[in-house]
Design an enzyme around this catalytic site. Sequence first.
Site, PDB file in Angstrom:
ATOM      1  N   SER A  40       0.875  -1.180   0.000  1.00 52.07           N
ATOM      2  CA  SER A  40       0.000   0.000   0.000  1.00 52.07           C
ATOM      3  C   SER A  40       0.909   1.227   0.000  1.00 52.07           C
ATOM      4  O   SER A  40       1.007   1.959   0.979  1.00 52.07           O
ATOM      5  CB  SER A  40      -0.931  -0.004   1.207  1.00 52.07           C
ATOM      6  N   HIS A 153      -3.519  -5.848   2.705  1.00 52.73           N
ATOM      7  CA  HIS A 153      -2.618  -6.875   3.247  1.00 52.73           C
ATOM      8  C   HIS A 153      -3.329  -8.202   3.490  1.00 52.73           C
ATOM      9  O   HIS A 153      -2.746  -9.126   4.054  1.00 52.73           O
ATOM     10  CB  HIS A 153      -1.971  -6.395   4.559  1.00 52.73           C
ATOM     11  N   GLU A 162      -4.417  -2.310   9.435  1.00 56.66           N
ATOM     12  CA  GLU A 162      -3.671  -2.859  10.569  1.00 56.66           C
ATOM     13  C   GLU A 162      -4.322  -2.509  11.902  1.00 56.66           C
ATOM     14  O   GLU A 162      -4.679  -1.355  12.138  1.00 56.66           O
ATOM     15  CB  GLU A 162      -2.233  -2.296  10.573  1.00 56.66           C
ATOM     16  N   GLU A 203       1.454  -9.351   7.055  1.00 60.17           N
ATOM     17  CA  GLU A 203       2.317  -8.980   8.173  1.00 60.17           C
ATOM     18  C   GLU A 203       2.146  -9.915   9.366  1.00 60.17           C
ATOM     19  O   GLU A 203       2.546  -9.605  10.480  1.00 60.17           O
ATOM     20  CB  GLU A 203       2.085  -7.519   8.555  1.00 60.17           C
ATOM     21  N   ASP A 240      -3.863   1.410  11.710  1.00 57.92           N
ATOM     22  CA  ASP A 240      -3.436   2.038  10.457  1.00 57.92           C
ATOM     23  C   ASP A 240      -4.556   1.792   9.453  1.00 57.92           C
ATOM     24  O   ASP A 240      -4.731   0.674   8.973  1.00 57.92           O
ATOM     25  CB  ASP A 240      -2.120   1.432   9.944  1.00 57.92           C
ATOM     26  N   ASP A 313       1.550   8.492   6.962  1.00 63.26           N
ATOM     27  CA  ASP A 313       2.448   7.558   6.264  1.00 63.26           C
ATOM     28  C   ASP A 313       2.478   7.917   4.785  1.00 63.26           C
ATOM     29  O   ASP A 313       3.395   8.602   4.316  1.00 63.26           O
ATOM     30  CB  ASP A 313       1.959   6.119   6.521  1.00 63.26           C
ATOM     31  N   LYS A 338       9.882   5.077   7.070  1.00 65.05           N
ATOM     32  CA  LYS A 338      10.260   3.847   6.377  1.00 65.05           C
ATOM     33  C   LYS A 338      11.479   4.150   5.527  1.00 65.05           C
ATOM     34  O   LYS A 338      11.430   5.022   4.651  1.00 65.05           O
ATOM     35  CB  LYS A 338       9.123   3.393   5.454  1.00 65.05           C
ATOM     36  N   LYS A 389       6.845  -0.539  14.444  1.00 59.27           N
ATOM     37  CA  LYS A 389       5.942  -1.627  14.075  1.00 59.27           C
ATOM     38  C   LYS A 389       6.688  -2.585  13.161  1.00 59.27           C
ATOM     39  O   LYS A 389       7.378  -2.167  12.223  1.00 59.27           O
ATOM     40  CB  LYS A 389       4.637  -1.123  13.457  1.00 59.27           C
TER      41      LYS A 389
HETATM   42  P1  PGA Z   1       3.101  -1.276   3.075  1.00 60.37           P
HETATM   43  O1  PGA Z   1       2.199  -1.110   4.377  1.00 60.37           O
HETATM   44  O2  PGA Z   1       4.452  -1.714   3.507  1.00 60.37           O
HETATM   45  O3  PGA Z   1       2.349  -2.291   2.276  1.00 60.37           O
HETATM   46  O4  PGA Z   1       3.114   0.080   2.431  1.00 60.37           O
HETATM   47  C1  PGA Z   1       2.679  -0.596   5.574  1.00 60.37           C
HETATM   48  C2  PGA Z   1       1.915   0.623   5.988  1.00 60.37           C
HETATM   49  O5  PGA Z   1       0.992   1.084   5.285  1.00 60.37           O
HETATM   50  O6  PGA Z   1       2.228   1.179   7.032  1.00 60.37           O
HETATM   51 ZN    ZN Z   2       0.680   2.822   6.839  1.00 56.98          ZN
END
Ligand code: PGA
Ligand code: ZN
Length: 421
Positions: A40, A153, A162, A203, A240, A313, A338, A389
């Site tokens: 995503s 996911h 999430e 995940e 999330d 994010d 990230k 996370k």
């Molecule tokens: P992604 O999801 O690694 O598939 O982008 C993680 C998130 O959205 O936090």
């Molecule tokens: Zn996210």
Amino acid sequence: SIKDLQAIEVLDSRGNPTVRVFATLENGVRVSASVPSGASTGEYEAVELRDGDPTRYGGKGVLKACANVMEVIAPALRGMDAREQLAIDRTMIELDGTENKARLGANAILGVSMAVAKAAAVSEGEELYRYLGGSEARRLPVPCMNILNGGEHADNSVDFQEFMAVPHGAPSFSEGLRYVAETFHTLKKILEAKGYSTAVGDEGGFAPNLGSNEEAIELIVEAIEKSGYKPGIDISIAIDSAATSFSTDKKGHYNLKWSGAGEMTSDDLIALAKEWVAKYPIILWEDPLAEEDWEGFAKFTKELGDKIEVVGDDIFVTNTKFIRRGIEEHTANASLIKLNQIGSVTETVDAVRLCIEHGWRAFLSHRSGETCDSFLADFAVAMGTGHLKSGSASRSERLAKYNRLLEIEAQLGPDALYYWK
Ligand code: PGA
Ligand code: ZN
């Protein structure tokens, strides 16, 4: 100094190709680092270079990115001191020459950036978290464990991506990890008793077909209680939404398609969040709205930002340009972080620092496509931002990070710190 860089195509936790870089130094040190991959993804993330050759892995091969490491990046970095992280990252960014690492690929650049950091740490005889964070690096992150998966996911009927259990009331990292791992096991029993599936999503969290999104929260609260913990005191809940994935125009219109809850506006989602935050022990909410819904995001933060952590994010993509705008416009009060969204260690550190300087929190994150590389665990301790996370208590690519944090905690002994805020 750097002697050689090699790269090979390996598979991530979804079976898709990703880049593994081997860095060899003149002193004989040789280490590897592997790059994660999202599903995503935010529109403005740094570019993950894929071959696009339909005869290999459905076009998802990364042989070009590997070749870029060996043929373009290696000659430029050869002879540089591996401790010169800033100069190394800057050299790669300049070599690439684009705004979003589209030419060489963020997967190529990040792989090198992480491998070089690891090699330098080994050369110095230091643990990676200590090398990157200095002697002050001793705060373990609260493990926000994603025990129920939905959205992109999973293939179930839950819209929000999430649902995480957050053991902020535990006395230590290892105890916190135990609290939420036990909650994960209790949740499995509850789902079994109700006749729900206990298959897991990307995940490692369960991905049952529930009657509604709200049922996910109710089940997690029940699992916390049945595990012997107090909701809101020992363990709270983080969500999330990954709302970009169910946005219809990214600007305030949504369709909760998987659950069948149907069309909603930003205001509807904010009202729903207010209701849930009043009713349940929610401590953090990530991407409650879509990446281009800056206005909705700011409204959400105005309504709930004094009660919970509001994390961006997809909207910030670990990019200081967007985080800076977010700080100015009070879009959120935290940013997800990230490494592969921005594509180098140096720029990721810059994003974390920007957050901290402005009183924002930085929430460190894995990707839904991962490897057993545990760089993220060391990075979290080095940055000391208090939470991370890394998925559920299932799937070894998720546990690799949590287990590395257990190692770091054991090494630090009584010096280890653990607190939420
Ligand atoms: P992604 O999801 O690694 O598939 O982008 C993680 C998130 O959205 O936090
Ligand atoms: Zn996210």
